[in-house]
Design an enzyme around this catalytic site. Sequence first.
Site, mmCIF file in Angstrom:
data_model
loop_
_atom_site.group_PDB
_atom_site.id
_atom_site.type_symbol
_atom_site.label_atom_id
_atom_site.label_comp_id
_atom_site.label_asym_id
_atom_site.label_seq_id
_atom_site.Cartn_x
_atom_site.Cartn_y
_atom_site.Cartn_z
ATOM 1 N N ASP A 126 46.126 43.224 42.868
ATOM 2 C CA ASP A 126 45.244 42.254 42.210
ATOM 3 C C ASP A 126 44.724 41.246 43.232
ATOM 4 O O ASP A 126 45.341 41.028 44.277
ATOM 5 C CB ASP A 126 45.957 41.527 41.063
ATOM 6 C CG ASP A 126 47.187 40.747 41.511
ATOM 7 O OD1 ASP A 126 47.988 41.306 42.285
ATOM 8 O OD2 ASP A 126 47.340 39.569 41.119
ATOM 9 N N ASP A 159 43.915 39.114 51.487
ATOM 10 C CA ASP A 159 44.950 38.871 50.460
ATOM 11 C C ASP A 159 44.717 39.809 49.301
ATOM 12 O O ASP A 159 44.041 39.455 48.358
ATOM 13 C CB ASP A 159 44.894 37.404 50.022
ATOM 14 C CG ASP A 159 46.019 37.056 49.063
ATOM 15 O OD1 ASP A 159 46.900 37.899 48.854
ATOM 16 O OD2 ASP A 159 45.991 35.949 48.518
ATOM 17 N N GLU A 193 50.325 39.601 40.921
ATOM 18 C CA GLU A 193 50.935 38.631 41.846
ATOM 19 C C GLU A 193 50.264 37.270 41.746
ATOM 20 O O GLU A 193 50.921 36.237 41.762
ATOM 21 C CB GLU A 193 50.850 39.156 43.287
ATOM 22 C CG GLU A 193 51.703 38.379 44.288
ATOM 23 C CD GLU A 193 51.054 37.115 44.855
ATOM 24 O OE1 GLU A 193 51.779 36.280 45.418
ATOM 25 O OE2 GLU A 193 49.830 36.961 44.729
ATOM 26 N N HIS A 464 41.328 33.345 49.652
ATOM 27 C CA HIS A 464 40.929 32.842 48.319
ATOM 28 C C HIS A 464 39.594 32.094 48.391
ATOM 29 O O HIS A 464 39.213 31.426 47.437
ATOM 30 C CB HIS A 464 41.991 31.911 47.698
ATOM 31 C CG HIS A 464 43.226 32.623 47.251
ATOM 32 N ND1 HIS A 464 44.077 32.135 46.280
ATOM 33 C CD2 HIS A 464 43.773 33.804 47.638
ATOM 34 C CE1 HIS A 464 45.086 32.974 46.106
ATOM 35 N NE2 HIS A 464 44.926 33.988 46.929
HETATM 36 ZN ZN LIG Z 1 48.670 37.592 48.078
#
Ligand SMILES: [Zn+2]
Length: 490
Positions: A126, A159, A193, A464
């Site tokens: 995810d 990520d 996560e 992010h």
């Molecule tokens: Zn992560």
Amino acid sequence: MKKCRKGLCIAFSGILLLVAILLVRTFMFVPKYETKATSLERQNAQIDEDKAISDLSEAIKYKTVYDYDNSKVDTNAFLQMHSFIDKSFPNLTRSLEKQVINKYSLLYKWQGQEDDDAIVLMAHMDVVGGETGSESDWDYPMFSGQVTDDYIYGRGTLDIKGQLIGILESIDQLVKEGYVPKKTIYIAIGHDEELGGNEGNKVIAEKLKEQGVKVDMVLDEGGYIVKGVVPKVDLPVALVGIEEKGYVSLKLTAQGKGGHSSMPDKEMAINDIASALDKLKDSPFDAKIDGPTKEFLNNVEPKMPFISRLAISNQWLFKPIILNMLSNSPSSNAIIRTTIAPTIISGGVKDNVIPQTCEAIINFRIFPGETVDSVREKVEEYLKNENVKVDIVGSSWNPSKASNSNSDEYKEVEQVVNTIFPDTLVSPYLVVGCTDSRYYQNICDEIFRFTPVVLEKEDLNRLHGVNERISKKGYIDMIQYYYQLVKGLK
Ligand SMILES: [Zn+2]
């Protein structure tokens, strides 16, 4: 006159003695946790680099943004990601045992030569979405997986689909070569996560525990190899997370009289919350050089300029100055204390009505040594004269156990870093965020949170954030890292 000269003489001798002590301690300083890892014979995987790059680009295209409200999830994206893995990694798919956990998480088992020992390689499929409105800031669309001369762009490249696909590429290659690992290898791929891992890795870890699997080492995300990020250290530093901070959110509630805004009382709920928040700005949590942070400072110290070495080697004298300096930057402040971040505030609905209630939610990242309860108690005590109630909201957990940076497993990781990334300083480190690896604490002592890719300072904002990307070279090195690691397992 004579007396004065004698006094000066004593003072001067004192200063000389102090300087001598400082210098001796600086030059004799041996990092307590210094490891003496050497590099290994490099095992070069014959990776089809074009295929590997196109695999990661493809993986980025699946919008695997999860939400516990399934109506908000593109569930197809997760299922398509499963099919893509089956198709793109035929050797792995053929030889490893696969389990689907809670519809979307995956657990692979690659049977090793020794029944008793296992390691777990982790990554989650995810990703976070993007702030609405930020889409136009991207050089290429967020889920395009655009490949340029040097980079692969898209949400999840760092990520952590880069790590996920990197692990799968390396294992697929090893299976293709007919390699059988010494230890059994589990690949745990969570699907939630970014929401806390309740449906994914929490369940996987419980399953492994039920089956009595003995896990020697868990490798998850956490630190990166950072270049130009650790002040006054020129070498890249591989930050291997040996412990992670705890997590709790506290809700402050203030009750007031309410009423018409034309006749305000002195006590008003919004003012009470403002006053409590203002007080919390002067943190009730002391800064400490302890645990992984102490190990980190001791490890980087030899690579620092003389003046920094002098200070770190003589903490008995300079600790207040060091703490003061570390407190000044958000990233270093986060590794020395429990941090306090007000994140939500609510109260009032109309400009001429005084609300009876005002609430604020404050997120705390708990430094090792503190617990969820001790944080709540400290905040209650600290705000006891304020007109607010303090409650825990949402999920909370204590800091993780610390893994041992003198263990054989840590040294294995360190050696592989030294082999694939020469001239890199490897150091234990405190992870200030949280990872799914915390669910494995009951079945494993040696948990290391580390993504083997080099990031520079500006890359950290891409995590992010906008224009997340991984360099092609960094990604290929990551595949080589996992290949080397599995081959080197003792
Ligand atoms: Zn992560």
